[in-house]
Write a protein that holds these residues in place. Structure first.
Motif, PDB file in Angstrom:
ATOM      1  N   LEU A  14       3.856   2.447 -15.120  1.00 15.96           N
ATOM      2  CA  LEU A  14       3.653   1.197 -15.731  1.00 15.96           C
ATOM      3  C   LEU A  14       4.126   0.142 -14.757  1.00 15.96           C
ATOM      4  CD1 LEU A  14       2.854  -0.665 -18.130  1.00 15.96           C
ATOM      5  CD2 LEU A  14       5.155  -0.757 -18.947  1.00 15.96           C
ATOM      6  N   CYS A  15       3.177  -0.799 -14.499  1.00 14.14           N
ATOM      7  CA  CYS A  15       3.426  -1.563 -13.303  1.00 14.14           C
ATOM      8  C   CYS A  15       3.345  -3.085 -13.850  1.00 14.14           C
ATOM      9  CB  CYS A  15       2.223  -1.431 -12.286  1.00 14.14           C
ATOM     10  SG  CYS A  15       2.486  -2.730 -10.746  1.00 14.14           S
ATOM     11  N   ASP A  16       4.235  -3.993 -13.780  1.00 16.63           N
ATOM     12  CA  ASP A  16       4.165  -5.460 -14.160  1.00 16.63           C
ATOM     13  C   ASP A  16       3.922  -6.219 -12.889  1.00 16.63           C
ATOM     14  OD1 ASP A  16       4.817  -7.981 -15.152  1.00 16.63           O
ATOM     15  OD2 ASP A  16       7.159  -7.456 -15.178  1.00 16.63           O
ATOM     16  N   ALA A  17       4.366  -5.859 -11.598  1.00 18.63           N
ATOM     17  CA  ALA A  17       3.772  -6.588 -10.381  1.00 18.63           C
ATOM     18  C   ALA A  17       4.039  -5.870  -9.341  1.00 18.63           C
ATOM     19  CB  ALA A  17       4.933  -7.794 -10.415  1.00 18.63           C
ATOM     20  N   ILE A  18       3.279  -6.169  -7.967  1.00 17.70           N
ATOM     21  CA  ILE A  18       3.669  -5.156  -6.903  1.00 17.70           C
ATOM     22  C   ILE A  18       4.311  -6.108  -5.953  1.00 17.70           C
ATOM     23  CG2 ILE A  18       1.572  -3.932  -7.146  1.00 17.70           C
ATOM     24  CD1 ILE A  18       0.271  -5.674  -5.170  1.00 17.70           C
ATOM     25  N   TYR A  19       5.154  -5.468  -5.017  1.00 16.15           N
ATOM     26  CA  TYR A  19       5.945  -6.059  -4.106  1.00 16.15           C
ATOM     27  C   TYR A  19       5.192  -6.989  -3.000  1.00 16.15           C
ATOM     28  CZ  TYR A  19      10.278  -3.317  -5.029  1.00 16.15           C
ATOM     29  OH  TYR A  19      11.315  -2.573  -5.485  1.00 16.15           O
ATOM     30  N   ALA A  20       3.994  -6.401  -2.738  1.00 16.05           N
ATOM     31  CA  ALA A  20       3.199  -7.402  -1.686  1.00 16.05           C
ATOM     32  C   ALA A  20       3.050  -8.885  -2.258  1.00 16.05           C
ATOM     33  CB  ALA A  20       1.858  -6.773  -1.623  1.00 16.05           C
ATOM     34  N   SER A  21       2.663  -8.961  -3.545  1.00 18.25           N
ATOM     35  CA  SER A  21       2.849 -10.356  -4.258  1.00 18.25           C
ATOM     36  C   SER A  21       4.071 -11.174  -4.440  1.00 18.25           C
ATOM     37  CB  SER A  21       1.948 -10.222  -5.532  1.00 18.25           C
ATOM     38  OG  SER A  21       0.697  -9.834  -5.416  1.00 18.25           O
ATOM     39  N   ARG A  22       4.895 -10.230  -4.736  1.00 27.38           N
ATOM     40  CA  ARG A  22       6.394 -11.131  -4.938  1.00 27.38           C
ATOM     41  C   ARG A  22       6.975 -11.409  -3.776  1.00 27.38           C
ATOM     42  NH1 ARG A  22       9.820  -8.307  -9.658  1.00 27.38           N
ATOM     43  NH2 ARG A  22      10.640 -10.553  -9.345  1.00 27.38           N
ATOM     44  N   LEU A  40       9.165  -1.788   2.058  1.00 25.20           N
ATOM     45  CA  LEU A  40       9.182  -1.676   0.591  1.00 25.20           C
ATOM     46  C   LEU A  40       7.635  -1.793   0.176  1.00 25.20           C
ATOM     47  CD1 LEU A  40      11.883  -3.988  -0.443  1.00 25.20           C
ATOM     48  CD2 LEU A  40      11.888  -1.839  -0.871  1.00 25.20           C
ATOM     49  N   VAL A  41       6.828  -2.543   0.894  1.00 22.65           N
ATOM     50  CA  VAL A  41       5.444  -2.530   0.451  1.00 22.65           C
ATOM     51  C   VAL A  41       4.574  -1.025   0.812  1.00 22.65           C
ATOM     52  CG1 VAL A  41       3.301  -3.747   0.935  1.00 22.65           C
ATOM     53  CG2 VAL A  41       5.210  -5.040   0.514  1.00 22.65           C
ATOM     54  N   LEU A  42       4.943  -0.672   1.927  1.00 20.74           N
ATOM     55  CA  LEU A  42       4.364   0.743   2.131  1.00 20.74           C
ATOM     56  C   LEU A  42       4.658   1.525   1.451  1.00 20.74           C
ATOM     57  CD1 LEU A  42       4.377   0.246   6.240  1.00 20.74           C
ATOM     58  CD2 LEU A  42       2.236  -0.036   4.573  1.00 20.74           C
ATOM     59  N   ARG A  43       5.940   1.714   0.883  1.00 20.97           N
ATOM     60  CA  ARG A  43       6.478   2.764   0.314  1.00 20.97           C
ATOM     61  C   ARG A  43       5.772   2.753  -1.283  1.00 20.97           C
ATOM     62  NH1 ARG A  43       7.642   7.982  -0.844  1.00 20.97           N
ATOM     63  NH2 ARG A  43       9.357   7.926  -2.241  1.00 20.97           N
ATOM     64  N   GLU A  44       5.774   1.546  -1.695  1.00 22.22           N
ATOM     65  CA  GLU A  44       5.342   1.171  -2.897  1.00 22.22           C
ATOM     66  C   GLU A  44       3.751   1.511  -3.174  1.00 22.22           C
ATOM     67  OE1 GLU A  44       5.855  -1.754  -6.479  1.00 22.22           O
ATOM     68  OE2 GLU A  44       4.674  -2.756  -4.873  1.00 22.22           O
ATOM     69  N   GLN A  59      -4.257  -8.081 -15.731  1.00 16.31           N
ATOM     70  CA  GLN A  59      -5.524  -8.003 -14.958  1.00 16.31           C
ATOM     71  C   GLN A  59      -4.909  -8.500 -13.410  1.00 16.31           C
ATOM     72  OE1 GLN A  59      -8.664  -6.566 -15.683  1.00 16.31           O
ATOM     73  NE2 GLN A  59      -8.667  -6.558 -13.310  1.00 16.31           N
ATOM     74  N   CYS A  60      -4.590  -9.468 -13.231  1.00 15.70           N
ATOM     75  CA  CYS A  60      -3.938  -9.975 -11.823  1.00 15.70           C
ATOM     76  C   CYS A  60      -3.398  -8.853 -11.150  1.00 15.70           C
ATOM     77  CB  CYS A  60      -2.963 -11.000 -12.073  1.00 15.70           C
ATOM     78  SG  CYS A  60      -2.042 -11.836 -10.378  1.00 15.70           S
ATOM     79  N   THR A  61      -2.161  -8.025 -11.711  1.00 16.45           N
ATOM     80  CA  THR A  61      -1.614  -6.959 -11.183  1.00 16.45           C
ATOM     81  C   THR A  61      -2.721  -5.870 -10.843  1.00 16.45           C
ATOM     82  OG1 THR A  61       0.342  -7.582 -12.066  1.00 16.45           O
ATOM     83  CG2 THR A  61       0.317  -5.411 -11.237  1.00 16.45           C
TER      84      THR A  61
END
Length: 190
Positions: A14-22, A40-44, A59-61
């Motif tokens: 379940l994903c709330d947000a991704i590191y790249a955007s945060r 962190l972004v590459l690992r995620e 839908q954004c995520t």
């Protein structure tokens, strides 16, 4: 990527947000080294790509998983989150009372509390009877001592008290710079 212990079993998240955007918008990342952010972004990214399916709250995520991380769109489903425990209010509403409400259990700075506190004196000049109630917010002593006039900070409240604040507020304010899914916006609409 090594997601689970048995690769033959389906893997879900379940994903709330991704590191790249945060990392692009969140103040908590301001002092993080670029090399750490990149790792962190590459690992995620590799973790999400290895999953059987990803469920997202917005839908954004979901769109970001596909465009930023290259996750196959057929492996992503938007589920939403519902409206939480706040009950809908159907009574009269006084929009002229000048009561502004901000609610944040965590990450209040990301949700725009600093901006709201800095701008409140401008609001107060234009509307002298305006008040701002901050619920939660995790302010430190320095911030609490520098609150503008008309601002009240409350700790987390029991559900009936929070519902009453939502009902009495003329407006709900949360000038978030990054909020892929805002349950509190839905609660404010009830």
């Amino acid at each position: 990527a090594d997601v689970g212990t048995d690769p033959s079993l389906p893997q879900f998240a379940l994903c709330d947000a991704i590191y790249a955007s945060r990392t692009a918008s969140g103040s908590q990342w301001m002092h993080t080294k670029p090399s750490v952010k990149e790792r962190l972004v590459l690992r995620e990214c590799s973790l999400y790509r290895a999953l059987t399916h990803v469920f997202c709250l917005s839908q954004c995520t979901a769109s970001e998983l596909v465009s930023e991380y290259g996750v196959d769109s057929s492996a992503v489903t938007v589920t939403g989150k519902g409206t939480g425990p706040i009950r809908a209010y159907h009574g009269p509403k006084d929009y002229s009372n000048g009561r502004i409400l901000f609610v944040a259990r965590q990450r209040a700075e990301e949700k725009g509390l600093g901006l709201l506190l800095r701008s409140f004196p401008l609001v107060n000049r234009a509307c002298p009877h305006a008040t701002l109630t901050v619920v939660g917010g995790q302010l430190n002593r320095r911030q609490l001592s520098a609150l503008p006039d008309g601002v009240t900070v409350m700790p987390y409240l029991a559900l009936p008290a929070l519902e009453k604040l939502f009902q009495e507020a003329a407006i709900f304010a949360m000038p978030a710079q990054f909020k892929p899914w805002g349950l509190v916006y839905l609660e404010a609409l009830l």
